[in-house]
Design an enzyme around this catalytic site. Structure first.
Site, PDB file in Angstrom:
ATOM      1  N   PRO A  23       0.839  -1.211   0.000  1.00  0.00           N
ATOM      2  CA  PRO A  23       0.000   0.000   0.000  1.00  0.00           C
ATOM      3  C   PRO A  23       0.865   1.249   0.000  1.00  0.00           C
ATOM      4  O   PRO A  23       1.877   1.308   0.690  1.00  0.00           O
ATOM      5  CB  PRO A  23      -0.776  -0.122   1.321  1.00  0.00           C
ATOM      6  CG  PRO A  23       0.066  -1.007   2.189  1.00  0.00           C
ATOM      7  CD  PRO A  23       0.763  -1.949   1.268  1.00  0.00           C
ATOM      8  N   CYS A  25       0.251   5.451   0.162  1.00  0.00           N
ATOM      9  CA  CYS A  25      -0.540   6.680   0.217  1.00  0.00           C
ATOM     10  C   CYS A  25      -0.109   7.617  -0.900  1.00  0.00           C
ATOM     11  O   CYS A  25       1.090   7.804  -1.119  1.00  0.00           O
ATOM     12  CB  CYS A  25      -0.298   7.393   1.540  1.00  0.00           C
ATOM     13  SG  CYS A  25      -1.235   6.723   2.892  1.00  0.00           S
ATOM     14  N   ALA A  57      -3.382   3.128   2.364  1.00  0.00           N
ATOM     15  CA  ALA A  57      -4.053   3.306   3.654  1.00  0.00           C
ATOM     16  C   ALA A  57      -5.322   4.114   3.426  1.00  0.00           C
ATOM     17  O   ALA A  57      -5.268   5.269   2.997  1.00  0.00           O
ATOM     18  CB  ALA A  57      -3.126   4.022   4.627  1.00  0.00           C
ATOM     19  N   GLN A 100      -6.132  -1.501   2.093  1.00  0.00           N
ATOM     20  CA  GLN A 100      -5.639  -1.368   3.456  1.00  0.00           C
ATOM     21  C   GLN A 100      -6.547  -0.404   4.215  1.00  0.00           C
ATOM     22  O   GLN A 100      -6.649   0.767   3.857  1.00  0.00           O
ATOM     23  CB  GLN A 100      -4.203  -0.833   3.468  1.00  0.00           C
ATOM     24  CG  GLN A 100      -3.613  -0.816   4.880  1.00  0.00           C
ATOM     25  CD  GLN A 100      -2.243  -0.190   4.947  1.00  0.00           C
ATOM     26  OE1 GLN A 100      -2.028   0.914   4.474  1.00  0.00           O
ATOM     27  NE2 GLN A 100      -1.299  -0.896   5.552  1.00  0.00           N
ATOM     28  N   TYR A 183       0.563   3.742  13.557  1.00  0.00           N
ATOM     29  CA  TYR A 183      -0.821   4.226  13.457  1.00  0.00           C
ATOM     30  C   TYR A 183      -1.686   3.580  14.556  1.00  0.00           C
ATOM     31  O   TYR A 183      -1.173   2.832  15.394  1.00  0.00           O
ATOM     32  CB  TYR A 183      -1.348   4.027  12.027  1.00  0.00           C
ATOM     33  CG  TYR A 183      -0.536   4.856  11.053  1.00  0.00           C
ATOM     34  CD1 TYR A 183      -0.523   6.249  11.168  1.00  0.00           C
ATOM     35  CD2 TYR A 183       0.269   4.278  10.083  1.00  0.00           C
ATOM     36  CE1 TYR A 183       0.257   7.040  10.328  1.00  0.00           C
ATOM     37  CE2 TYR A 183       1.055   5.062   9.229  1.00  0.00           C
ATOM     38  CZ  TYR A 183       1.044   6.442   9.360  1.00  0.00           C
ATOM     39  OH  TYR A 183       1.818   7.226   8.550  1.00  0.00           O
ATOM     40  N   ARG A 231      -1.269  -5.977   8.650  1.00  0.00           N
ATOM     41  CA  ARG A 231       0.111  -5.495   8.494  1.00  0.00           C
ATOM     42  C   ARG A 231       0.610  -5.080   9.865  1.00  0.00           C
ATOM     43  O   ARG A 231      -0.077  -4.348  10.584  1.00  0.00           O
ATOM     44  CB  ARG A 231       0.165  -4.307   7.537  1.00  0.00           C
ATOM     45  CG  ARG A 231       1.584  -4.017   7.071  1.00  0.00           C
ATOM     46  CD  ARG A 231       1.637  -3.006   5.948  1.00  0.00           C
ATOM     47  NE  ARG A 231       2.735  -3.327   5.053  1.00  0.00           N
ATOM     48  CZ  ARG A 231       3.396  -2.433   4.335  1.00  0.00           C
ATOM     49  NH1 ARG A 231       3.061  -1.170   4.365  1.00  0.00           N
ATOM     50  NH2 ARG A 231       4.387  -2.804   3.558  1.00  0.00           N
ATOM     51  N   LEU A 302      12.964  -2.539   1.105  1.00  0.00           N
ATOM     52  CA  LEU A 302      14.196  -2.533   0.302  1.00  0.00           C
ATOM     53  C   LEU A 302      14.475  -3.865  -0.372  1.00  0.00           C
ATOM     54  O   LEU A 302      15.590  -4.390  -0.311  1.00  0.00           O
ATOM     55  CB  LEU A 302      15.384  -2.056   1.128  1.00  0.00           C
ATOM     56  CG  LEU A 302      15.436  -0.532   1.323  1.00  0.00           C
ATOM     57  CD1 LEU A 302      16.691  -0.111   2.084  1.00  0.00           C
ATOM     58  CD2 LEU A 302      15.398   0.204  -0.024  1.00  0.00           C
ATOM     59  N   ARG A 325       8.597   1.326  -3.084  1.00  0.00           N
ATOM     60  CA  ARG A 325       9.395   2.266  -3.893  1.00  0.00           C
ATOM     61  C   ARG A 325       9.953   1.605  -5.147  1.00  0.00           C
ATOM     62  O   ARG A 325      10.011   2.227  -6.211  1.00  0.00           O
ATOM     63  CB  ARG A 325      10.533   2.835  -3.037  1.00  0.00           C
ATOM     64  CG  ARG A 325      10.044   3.779  -1.968  1.00  0.00           C
ATOM     65  CD  ARG A 325      11.084   4.016  -0.901  1.00  0.00           C
ATOM     66  NE  ARG A 325      11.359   2.829  -0.110  1.00  0.00           N
ATOM     67  CZ  ARG A 325      12.160   2.793   0.948  1.00  0.00           C
ATOM     68  NH1 ARG A 325      12.768   3.897   1.338  1.00  0.00           N
ATOM     69  NH2 ARG A 325      12.357   1.680   1.624  1.00  0.00           N
TER      70      ARG A 325
HETATM   71  C1  LIG Z   1       4.926   6.730  -1.343  1.00  0.00           C
HETATM   72  C2  LIG Z   1       4.770   5.735  -0.226  1.00  0.00           C
HETATM   73  C3  LIG Z   1       3.551   5.627   0.419  1.00  0.00           C
HETATM   74  C4  LIG Z   1       3.357   4.679   1.426  1.00  0.00           C
HETATM   75  N1  LIG Z   1       2.124   4.521   1.991  1.00  0.00           N
HETATM   76  C5  LIG Z   1       1.893   3.478   2.816  1.00  0.00           C
HETATM   77  C6  LIG Z   1       0.575   3.143   3.209  1.00  0.00           C
HETATM   78  O1  LIG Z   1      -0.412   3.733   2.763  1.00  0.00           O
HETATM   79  N2  LIG Z   1       0.422   2.113   4.073  1.00  0.00           N
HETATM   80  C7  LIG Z   1       1.484   1.384   4.543  1.00  0.00           C
HETATM   81  O2  LIG Z   1       1.292   0.455   5.336  1.00  0.00           O
HETATM   82  N3  LIG Z   1       2.741   1.654   4.140  1.00  0.00           N
HETATM   83  C8  LIG Z   1       2.959   2.653   3.272  1.00  0.00           C
HETATM   84  N4  LIG Z   1       4.230   2.872   2.787  1.00  0.00           N
HETATM   85  C9  LIG Z   1       5.288   1.932   3.152  1.00  0.00           C
HETATM   86  C10 LIG Z   1       5.429   0.861   2.067  1.00  0.00           C
HETATM   87  O3  LIG Z   1       4.237   0.104   1.928  1.00  0.00           O
HETATM   88  C11 LIG Z   1       6.612  -0.089   2.341  1.00  0.00           C
HETATM   89  O4  LIG Z   1       6.353  -0.830   3.500  1.00  0.00           O
HETATM   90  C12 LIG Z   1       7.940   0.623   2.507  1.00  0.00           C
HETATM   91  O5  LIG Z   1       8.084   1.676   1.556  1.00  0.00           O
HETATM   92  C13 LIG Z   1       9.114  -0.335   2.352  1.00  0.00           C
HETATM   93  O6  LIG Z   1       9.096  -0.996   1.099  1.00  0.00           O
HETATM   94  P1  LIG Z   1      10.035  -0.498  -0.144  1.00  0.00           P
HETATM   95  O7  LIG Z   1      11.441  -0.533   0.370  1.00  0.00           O
HETATM   96  O8  LIG Z   1       9.764  -1.478  -1.256  1.00  0.00           O
HETATM   97  O9  LIG Z   1       9.610   0.897  -0.479  1.00  0.00           O
HETATM   98  C14 LIG Z   1       4.437   3.853   1.812  1.00  0.00           C
HETATM   99  C15 LIG Z   1       5.670   3.995   1.170  1.00  0.00           C
HETATM  100  C16 LIG Z   1       5.842   4.895   0.164  1.00  0.00           C
HETATM  101  C17 LIG Z   1       7.177   4.975  -0.535  1.00  0.00           C
END
Ligand SMILES: Cc1cc2nc3c(=O)[nH]c(=O)nc-3n(C[C@H](O)[C@H](O)[C@H](O)COP(=O)(O)O)c2cc1C
Length: 367
Positions: A23, A25, A57, A100, A183, A231, A302, A325
């Site tokens: 997810p 945002c 979210a 979510q 949260y 989560r 990551l 990301r």
């Molecule tokens: C732009 C952005 C928005 C995010 N929004 C949420 C969200 O709405 N809910 C959530 O649980 N995590 C959110 N995250 C966290 C990601 O879901 C993820 O757990 C975190 O970025 C690590 O994964 P990655 O290294 O692949 O980015 C967000 C991350 C990014 C980069």
């Protein structure tokens, strides 16, 4: 033979491969309503070849939003906006879609990240009074949240239930409850943010009580054949806070209540956190939950490389990997991963001619 492109079941939900879109945002809603941005954003991710797309979210009440621009699902207007978006996406993609459901608690009422993300007090534009387990702000100096009383707890739980029913009506394939990143549900779990002296605070059993009540109520309200997942943050990365041992107990309690999967992230509860950020940095937390439960576990954080992702599911550290990301940066990551492993991936008919000559069997045609 790779594992990343083998099918998997989360409860009754069949997934084409092990790749989940986490997810994210977008802070691009108006009064909780998805906009064209969400159709562009979710629409392009729906063509990625991942098995499951998780909608960001989604606030169950207006005051549950992190920012005034968060998506919500608390009334007919917010539901209709999601319905429009999903209707368009479903016309062109059969990707599985989860949502979510979230409440930001004391981390609500903030500015959007690209405008600094700071807390907005209730007497300022785009700000409101926040709620939490205890009247302790996230950062010193912030306007404190109001501690939820019994009727406040009921209101929040019922809002999760109402949103889950709306999500069911929207045809969403699965619900993920946001119990991570500091949260509201995580605020109940962590002894750093939960200082209650009633049956919702103190012992681990008491701190888990409200999140489990929300889980039970949502599980009962969402169609039985569709998964409800959670989560979690596997640790606060703060001494004396929520940690992996408590996470395991929480995961086991969820498992016994019919939770279909646990998505293991970390952090977000306290500004003093010290996160050892690096490739796969949260995978050890997922592995610990995986060893202690029998339900599917999703690892995130990551994960950027194809062999890295394969190693996580191939060694059994987790059943699925989630990308955030990574897939924003490279929305065709699953296509490239499938090409790398000589596997097959779905592509829209309109793009079939893009299949590179050196990968003549890459696209899963006719399924
Ligand atoms: C732009 C952005 C928005 C995010 N929004 C949420 C969200 O709405 N809910 C959530 O649980 N995590 C959110 N995250 C966290 C990601 O879901 C993820 O757990 C975190 O970025 C690590 O994964 P990655 O290294 O692949 O980015 C967000 C991350 C990014 C980069």
């Amino acid at each position: 033979m790779n594992v990343l492109f083998t099918p998997f079941q989360v409860g009754d939900l069949g997934l084409a491969n092990r790749i989940v879109i986490a997810p994210m945002c977008q802070y691009s809603a108006v009064d909780g309503c998805m906009t064209d941005w969400h159709l562009i954003h979710l629409g392009h991710l729906a063509l990625s070849g991942a098995a499951l797309l998780t909608i960001e979210a989604t606030a169950v009440l207006p005051e549950a939003r992190i920012t005034h621009a968060d998506v919500g699902l608390w009334n007919e207007a917010t539901e209709a906006a999601i319905a429009r978006t999903l209707e368009s996406i479903r016309r062109w993609s059969d990707i599985r879609i989860a949502i979510q459901l979230a409440h930001a608690g004391r981390k609500a009422s903030t500015e959007v990240p690209w405008k600094g993300g700071v807390h907005i007090p209730p007497d300022h534009a785009n700000g409101w009074q926040t709620v939490a387990p205890s009247a302790i702000p996230y950062q010193d100096g912030e306007h404190p949240p109001v501690a939820l009383d019994r009727s406040g707890l009921t209101r929040v739980r019922e809002a999760f239930v109402a949103a889950a029913k709306r999500a069911a009506g929207l045809g969403v394939d699965a619900v993920q409850l946001h119990g991570a990143h500091g949260y509201l549900l995580h605020q109940f779990l962590s002894p750093l943010s939960n200082r209650r002296d009633d049956k919702y605070g103190g012992s681990l059993e008491n701190r888990m009580r409200f999140p489990l009540e929300v889980f039970d109520a949502v599980r009962a309200a969402f169609p039985a054949e569709r998964p409800v997942t959670m989560r979690v943050s596997g640790t606060d990365w703060v001494n004396g806070g929520w940690d992996i041992d408590q996470t395991i107990e929480f995961a086991q309690a969820l498992e016994s209540r019919g939770c279909a999967a646990i998505h293991v992230s970390s952090g977000g509860l306290a500004p003093s956190q010290k996160i050892p950020v690096g490739p796969s940095y949260q995978v050890p937390l997922a592995r610990a939950v995986k060893r202690a439960t029998a339900i599917p576990v999703i690892a995130v954080g990551l994960i950027t490389e194809f062999e890295q992702a394969e190693a996580i599911v191939g060694t059994g550290d987790a059943d699925l990997i989630a990308l955030a990301r990574t897939i924003l940066y490279n929305p065709r990551w699953p296509w490239h991963a499938a090409a790398h492993f000589g596997a097959h991936v779905k592509a829209p008919d309109q793009y079939l001619r893009s299949q590179p000559r050196q990968y003549p069997d890459l696209f899963d045609i006719g399924h």
